[in-house]
Each structure stands twice: as structure tokens, then as C-alpha cells.
Design an enzyme around this catalytic site. Structure first.
Site, PDB file in Angstrom:
ATOM      1  N   ARG A   1      55.497  18.045  94.548  1.00 42.43           N
ATOM      2  CA  ARG A   1      55.675  16.592  94.662  1.00 42.43           C
ATOM      3  C   ARG A   1      56.933  16.262  95.479  1.00 42.43           C
ATOM      4  NH1 ARG A   1      52.579  13.189  91.912  1.00 42.43           N
ATOM      5  NH2 ARG A   1      51.374  13.936  90.127  1.00 42.43           N
ATOM      6  N   ARG A   2      58.002  16.963  95.190  1.00 39.28           N
ATOM      7  CA  ARG A   2      59.259  16.718  95.914  1.00 39.28           C
ATOM      8  C   ARG A   2      59.129  17.119  97.379  1.00 39.28           C
ATOM      9  NH1 ARG A   2      63.251  19.122  91.277  1.00 39.28           N
ATOM     10  NH2 ARG A   2      63.092  17.336  89.873  1.00 39.28           N
TER      11      ARG A   2
ATOM     12  N   PHE B   1      46.309  30.856  90.034  1.00 38.01           N
ATOM     13  CA  PHE B   1      47.208  29.791  90.447  1.00 38.01           C
ATOM     14  C   PHE B   1      47.813  30.092  91.815  1.00 38.01           C
ATOM     15  CE2 PHE B   1      51.204  27.537  90.708  1.00 38.01           C
ATOM     16  CZ  PHE B   1      50.867  26.265  90.270  1.00 38.01           C
ATOM     17  N   GLN B   2      48.312  31.302  91.964  1.00 33.79           N
ATOM     18  CA  GLN B   2      48.932  31.685  93.231  1.00 33.79           C
ATOM     19  C   GLN B   2      47.924  31.667  94.379  1.00 33.79           C
ATOM     20  OE1 GLN B   2      50.542  35.455  92.010  1.00 33.79           O
ATOM     21  NE2 GLN B   2      52.525  34.565  91.468  1.00 33.79           N
ATOM     22  N   GLY B   3      46.722  32.145  94.121  1.00 39.95           N
ATOM     23  CA  GLY B   3      45.704  32.147  95.160  1.00 39.95           C
ATOM     24  C   GLY B   3      45.244  30.755  95.535  1.00 39.95           C
ATOM     25  N   TYR B   4      45.097  29.907  94.556  1.00 34.47           N
ATOM     26  CA  TYR B   4      44.619  28.537  94.794  1.00 34.47           C
ATOM     27  C   TYR B   4      45.644  27.726  95.576  1.00 34.47           C
ATOM     28  CZ  TYR B   4      41.611  24.519  93.578  1.00 34.47           C
ATOM     29  OH  TYR B   4      40.751  23.449  93.596  1.00 34.47           O
TER      30      TYR B   4
ATOM     31  N   ALA C   1      45.204  23.380  90.588  1.00 38.90           N
ATOM     32  CA  ALA C   1      45.345  24.684  89.939  1.00 38.90           C
ATOM     33  C   ALA C   1      46.044  24.529  88.588  1.00 38.90           C
ATOM     34  CB  ALA C   1      46.129  25.644  90.832  1.00 38.90           C
TER      35      ALA C   1
ATOM     36  N   ARG D   1      41.238  31.466  94.978  1.00 36.45           N
ATOM     37  CA  ARG D   1      41.128  31.351  93.525  1.00 36.45           C
ATOM     38  C   ARG D   1      39.916  32.088  92.971  1.00 36.45           C
ATOM     39  NH1 ARG D   1      37.806  27.431  95.214  1.00 36.45           N
ATOM     40  NH2 ARG D   1      36.343  26.487  93.760  1.00 36.45           N
TER      41      ARG D   1
ATOM     42  N   GLU E   1      43.440  22.947  81.406  1.00 36.29           N
ATOM     43  CA  GLU E   1      42.168  22.628  80.761  1.00 36.29           C
ATOM     44  C   GLU E   1      41.606  23.812  79.985  1.00 36.29           C
ATOM     45  OE1 GLU E   1      39.972  21.415  84.171  1.00 36.29           O
ATOM     46  OE2 GLU E   1      40.909  19.437  84.239  1.00 36.29           O
TER      47      GLU E   1
END
Length: 118
Positions: A15-16, A79-82, A37, A89, A43
Site C-alpha cells: 500500500r505504501r 504467497f511469495q509466488g502469487y 494472496a 501460486r 480465508e
């Protein structure tokens, strides 16, 4: 909890970096992938914790813990792949899904033995 905090921090950094203020969820594609991700991992966390808990109590703590650690590793890779590319992912997503199915099988086997064994 550490994984959830790490994923949330990555969304804050994105976001930053791309100047996307909350509650916006649209913007730079890298931010959108990071946000999605993190949301996907969040979820699935209640399902994972529930299955891990039941499998650990009713089947075997060591086996459940090993599956849990593998699941967390695959979610980190997911997470890293996405965040790099949406296609990144897929491998970890399938591996984490198989681990959830495995935990479900362990939980069901443990429950069946516990409640139906004479």
C-alpha cells in the site's frame, strides 16, 4: 499467527509503495496480487486450524504437526509466488490443498476410531 502478521505487513508495505490508501483494493497489479494472496491465506486459516486441531487430538500429534508445518511452508510459497505472478501460486496452491485434504483424512480417521472402535 506469525504468518498472518507477515502477510498483513506485506500488504501494508505494498500500500505504501504504490500509494493505495485503505479501503481501496484496486491499483497497481503487484499490490492487487499481494492483497489477494493475503486474503486467500486468511480465508483458509480457520479451516487449517480446525483440521490441525482435530487431527492432532484424535489421530496423532506428531503427524498432524508435520502436516501443519508443511502446510504453512506451502502457504508461504503460495504467497511469495502469487505476489510475483498469478501463475506462481498454482504449484503451492495444489500442494496446500492436498495437505488440507490429508489433514481432513487424518481427522476423520481419528474421529472414526475414537467413536466407533469397541
Amino acid at each position: 499467527v506469525l504468518f498472518s502478521a507477515y502477510f498483513a505487513m506485506q500488504v501494508i508495505y505494498a500500500r505504501r509503495k504504490y500509494k493505495i490508501s485503505p479501503p481501496e483494493t484496486k491499483g497497481h497489479p503487484e499490490f492487487e496480487r499481494t492483497f489477494r494472496a493475503q486474503a486467500n491465506c486468511s480465508e483458509y486459516f480457520p479451516i487449517f486450524i480446525s483440521l490441525l486441531w482435530v487431527a492432532g487430538i484424535f489421530f496423532h500429534q506428531g503427524v498432524a504437526a508435520a502436516c501443519g508445518l508443511l502446510y504453512l511452508y506451502t502457504r508461504l510459497k503460495y504467497f511469495q509466488g502469487y505476489t510475483v505472478a498469478a501463475q506462481g501460486r498454482l504449484g503451492p496452491l495444489y500442494a496446500s490443498a492436498w495437505l488440507l485434504w490429508g489433514l481432513l483424512g487424518l481427522a476423520l480417521a481419528g474421529l472414526l476410531v475414537h467413536f466407533l472402535w469397541p
